[in-house]
Design a protein around this motif. Structure first.
Motif, PDB file in Angstrom:
ATOM      1  N   SER A 252       6.105-111.948  23.145  1.00  0.00           N
ATOM      2  CA  SER A 252       7.484-111.524  22.911  1.00  0.00           C
ATOM      3  C   SER A 252       8.310-111.820  24.160  1.00  0.00           C
ATOM      4  N   ARG A 253       9.611-111.603  24.069  1.00  0.00           N
ATOM      5  CA  ARG A 253      10.492-111.856  25.215  1.00  0.00           C
ATOM      6  C   ARG A 253      10.093-110.995  26.401  1.00  0.00           C
ATOM      7  N   LYS A 254       9.684-109.749  26.141  1.00  0.00           N
ATOM      8  CA  LYS A 254       9.285-108.848  27.216  1.00  0.00           C
ATOM      9  C   LYS A 254       7.970-109.279  27.869  1.00  0.00           C
ATOM     10  N   SER A 255       7.209-110.130  27.177  1.00  0.00           N
ATOM     11  CA  SER A 255       5.953-110.604  27.756  1.00  0.00           C
ATOM     12  C   SER A 255       6.189-111.586  28.888  1.00  0.00           C
ATOM     13  N   ASN A 329      -3.188 -94.713  40.198  1.00  0.00           N
ATOM     14  CA  ASN A 329      -2.677 -94.881  41.555  1.00  0.00           C
ATOM     15  C   ASN A 329      -1.247 -94.375  41.713  1.00  0.00           C
ATOM     16  N   GLY A 330      -0.724 -93.734  40.656  1.00  0.00           N
ATOM     17  CA  GLY A 330       0.577 -93.081  40.768  1.00  0.00           C
ATOM     18  C   GLY A 330       1.783 -93.945  40.484  1.00  0.00           C
ATOM     19  N   GLU A 331       1.586 -95.140  39.891  1.00  0.00           N
ATOM     20  CA  GLU A 331       2.740 -95.982  39.564  1.00  0.00           C
ATOM     21  C   GLU A 331       3.530 -95.363  38.416  1.00  0.00           C
ATOM     22  N   THR A 332       4.832 -95.617  38.389  1.00  0.00           N
ATOM     23  CA  THR A 332       5.691 -95.050  37.355  1.00  0.00           C
ATOM     24  C   THR A 332       5.444 -95.727  36.018  1.00  0.00           C
ATOM     25  N   ALA A 333       5.841 -95.042  34.958  1.00  0.00           N
ATOM     26  CA  ALA A 333       5.688 -95.614  33.619  1.00  0.00           C
ATOM     27  C   ALA A 333       6.503 -96.890  33.483  1.00  0.00           C
ATOM     28  N   ALA A 334       7.680 -96.940  34.123  1.00  0.00           N
ATOM     29  CA  ALA A 334       8.519 -98.133  34.049  1.00  0.00           C
ATOM     30  C   ALA A 334       7.826 -99.326  34.717  1.00  0.00           C
ATOM     31  N   TYR A 335       7.155 -99.082  35.832  1.00  0.00           N
ATOM     32  CA  TYR A 335       6.436-100.164  36.521  1.00  0.00           C
ATOM     33  C   TYR A 335       5.263-100.641  35.660  1.00  0.00           C
ATOM     34  N   ASP A 338       6.569-102.852  32.887  1.00  0.00           N
ATOM     35  CA  ASP A 338       6.971-104.191  33.321  1.00  0.00           C
ATOM     36  C   ASP A 338       5.763-105.066  33.643  1.00  0.00           C
ATOM     37  N   GLN A 339       4.744-104.501  34.279  1.00  0.00           N
ATOM     38  CA  GLN A 339       3.560-105.286  34.626  1.00  0.00           C
ATOM     39  C   GLN A 339       2.752-105.663  33.390  1.00  0.00           C
ATOM     40  N   MET A 340       2.759-104.773  32.400  1.00  0.00           N
ATOM     41  CA  MET A 340       2.001-105.038  31.169  1.00  0.00           C
ATOM     42  C   MET A 340       2.772-105.913  30.187  1.00  0.00           C
ATOM     43  N   GLY A 341       4.091-105.986  30.346  1.00  0.00           N
ATOM     44  CA  GLY A 341       4.899-106.770  29.413  1.00  0.00           C
ATOM     45  C   GLY A 341       5.118-106.075  28.093  1.00  0.00           C
ATOM     46  N   HIS A 342       5.178-104.727  28.114  1.00  0.00           N
ATOM     47  CA  HIS A 342       5.427-103.978  26.882  1.00  0.00           C
ATOM     48  C   HIS A 342       6.882-104.130  26.451  1.00  0.00           C
ATOM     49  N   SER A 343       7.117-104.032  25.162  1.00  0.00           N
ATOM     50  CA  SER A 343       8.473-104.190  24.637  1.00  0.00           C
ATOM     51  C   SER A 343       9.375-103.015  24.998  1.00  0.00           C
ATOM     52  N   SER A 344       8.783-101.846  25.229  1.00  0.00           N
ATOM     53  CA  SER A 344       9.568-100.663  25.596  1.00  0.00           C
ATOM     54  C   SER A 344       8.661 -99.670  26.296  1.00  0.00           C
ATOM     55  N   ILE A 345       9.283 -98.707  26.967  1.00  0.00           N
ATOM     56  CA  ILE A 345       8.489 -97.686  27.648  1.00  0.00           C
ATOM     57  C   ILE A 345       7.801 -96.777  26.627  1.00  0.00           C
ATOM     58  N   LYS A 346       8.353 -96.727  25.407  1.00  0.00           N
ATOM     59  CA  LYS A 346       7.712 -95.946  24.334  1.00  0.00           C
ATOM     60  C   LYS A 346       6.335 -96.517  24.026  1.00  0.00           C
ATOM     61  N   VAL A 347       6.230 -97.852  23.998  1.00  0.00           N
ATOM     62  CA  VAL A 347       4.938 -98.482  23.749  1.00  0.00           C
ATOM     63  C   VAL A 347       3.957 -98.095  24.853  1.00  0.00           C
TER      64      VAL A 347
END
Length: 400
Positions: A252-255, A329-335, A338-347
Motif C-alpha cells: 500500500s502507499r503507507k508501505s 524498548n519504549g518506542e511510541t506507537a506512531a514510530y 511508521d517503521q512497520m508501514g501500517h496504514s494507520s495507528i489503529k492497525v
C-alpha cells in the motif's frame, strides 16, 4: 394494468415450488426451485410489483460460475496477488457450492447451505468470513462490475447469514533467544537464508519487500533501508501459466517507508554489496533476477525453521518480532506504525496493542491528574467567588 401470476408445484417427486407470469411482451416466464410456498409468493409479489411499476427486467440465465469468472477478469484496480487470492476462494469454495445456480436465482437459503457446507468441511471461521465477504462483493459491491450493477441480481443474498464467530488470536512473537536460534541456524546452513533472516529480524520487512530490495534502495549515509518495491503476482500475457511474479509497488502507499537500520545490518549489507552494481538485487535468484517467493518458503525458510527446532514458524513472524522489540524498548506507537508501514495507528494497536506495557495504568493516571487539577481549579473558583461577595458586602456596609 395490474398483472397476474400463479404459484405452481410440479408433480412427481419434486418438492420445490415455481411461479409463472407473463412479461411485458406477453411471453410466459417460469421461475422455480423455491423451497417453500412462502418464498415463491414473495418472489411473485416482487415480480408483479416490478411489472406494475414498469421496472421489470428479464432475469439473466448466467450461472454464478460464469459470472464470477467474468467479474474477476474485468477487475482493473486490484493487485495481482489479490486477484489470485480471490480466484482461489471462488474456485475452491464458492463455485463448488454455488456455481451451477443462476445469479438471478441466488437466495438466502443457497448461501446458508454453502456456509453450512464450509462448516462441515471444517474450514476456519476466517476462511468462511472471507468467502462470504467476497460473495457479497461479487453480488452487490459498489466498486467493480457487480451483479447488482449489471442488473443480473436484484438483492444481497448474503444478508442475515449467520457466520461462525471469528477467533481472536493474540500474536505471540518469537523471543530474542528464539530469534538468535533462527539466525544462528540460518548461518550454519549457509546461503542467502542467513542475511535474509538477519535483515527481517532487525528491520521487520515483509518477505516480498525483502526479496525486491536492490542495492540502490540502501541509504548508506543515513543507515536506512528504503522500501520502494515488493514482489507481487500479475497475469501472464503469453498464454502460459496464469500468474507470474514481478517487481511492483509495495502492499500500500503507507508501505513506502524508510526503516532505520542498525550498524550490524549496514555492515552485513556492505559485505553483500562488494563487487555488485547498484541495480543488483540484494538476494539474487533465478526468477527474473530475484528469488521466487514460493521457492524461498519451501527451499530456504522451511529448512531453517525445522533445523532450529521451530517448525511452523513463518518468515512473517520475524516481522512480529521486530515490532515487539520496538515496543519493548519504549518506542511510541506512531514510530512503530511508521517503521512497520501500517496504514494507520489503529492497525498498529489492533495487531500489537496487547504488547504495549502499562497503557491502562498510564491512561488512568492521566485521567486522575486531570480530575485532580479540575478539582483544585473548582475550589479556587469557589474561593474567588466568596471573596468577591464578601468584598461587595463590605463595601455596601461601609456606604450605609
Amino acid at each position: 394494468m395490474s398483472q397476474a401470476g400463479h404459484i405452481v408445484r410440479p408433480g412427481g417427486a419434486r418438492k420445490t415450488w415455481s411461479i409463472r407470469y407473463r412479461d411485458p411482451s406477453g411471453v410466459l416466464q417460469w421461475e422455480g426451485k423455491f423451497k417453500t410456498r412462502h418464498d415463491a409468493q414473495k418472489r411473485l409479489n416482487e415480480v408483479l410489483g416490478e411489472l406494475d411499476r414498469g421496472t421489470y427486467t428479464r432475469r439473466s440465465s448466467v450461472t454464478f460460475e460464469k459470472f464470477a469468472e467474468d467479474w474477476l477478469a474485468s477487475r482493473r484496480q486490484i493487485r495481482g496477488s489479490t486477484e489470485s487470492g480471490y480466484g482461489s476462494i471462488i474456485n475452491r469454495q464458492l463455485v463448488p457450492r454455488l456455481g451451477s445456480i443462476r445469479v438471478a436465482d441466488l437466495r438466502f437459503e443457497h448461501v446458508d447451505a454453502a456456509v453450512s457446507g464450509m462448516i462441515e468441511d471444517e474450514l476456519s471461521p476466517k476462511t468462511i468470513h472471507n468467502a462470504v465477504t467476497l460473495l457479497r462483493t461479487i453480488l452487490t459491491g459498489r466498486r467493480g462490475p457487480s451483479a447488482l450493477q449489471r442488473g443480473v441480481a436484484f438483492r444481497d443474498s448474503t444478508l442475515g447469514i449467520e457466520l461462525p464467530p471469528l477467533q481472536s488470536r493474540q500474536i505471540t512473537p518469537p523471543t530474542p533467544e528464539q530469534m538468535w536460534t533462527l539466525i544462528n541456524t540460518a548461518k550454519t546452513i549457509g546461503g542467502l537464508g542467513y542475511p535474509l533472516t538477519y535483515l527481517a529480524a532487525f528491520t521487520g520487512v515483509r518477505r516480498n519487500e525483502a526479496l525486491a530490495l536492490q542495492f540502490d534502495d540502501i541509504e548508506w549515509f543515513t543507515n536506512e533501508v528504503n522500501v520502494r518495491h515488493a514482489i507481487s503476482k500479475r497475469r501472464r500475457k503469453d498464454g502460459g501459466q496464469k500468474w507470474e511474479w514481478h517487481v511492483g509497488p509495495p502492499k500500500s502507499r503507507k508501505s513506502l517507508r524508510r526503516i532505520a537500520a542498525t550498524e550490524s545490518v549496514m555492515k552485513m549489507l556492505a559485505e553483500l554489496k562488494v563487487g555488485k552494481p547498484e541495480t543488483a538485487f540484494l538476494f539474487p535468484g533465478n526468477c527474473s533476477g530475484f528469488i521466487d517467493p514460493d521457492m524461498f518458503d519451501a527451499e530456504t525458510w522451511k529448512p531453517i525453521a525445522e533445523k532450529a527446532g521451530m517448525p511452523g514458524t513463518r518468515f512473517h513472524d520475524l516481522r512480529h518480532f521486530f515490532a515487539s522489540q520496538l515496543i519493548a524498548n519504549g518506542e511510541t506507537a506512531a514510530y512503530v506504525r511508521d517503521q512497520m508501514g501500517h496504514s494507520s495507528i489503529k492497525v498498529t494497536f489492533d495487531t500489537y496493542g496487547h504488547l504495549f506495557p502499562g497503557r491502562g495504568k498510564e491512561a488512568s493516571d492521566r485521567y486522575e491528574k486531570a480530575m485532580r487539577d479540575a478539582r483544585e481549579k473548582s475550589k479556587a473558583d469557589v474561593r474567588k467567588t466568596f471573596a468577591n461577595e464578601d468584598e461587595k458586602k463590605g463595601a455596601s456596609d461601609a456606604t450605609n
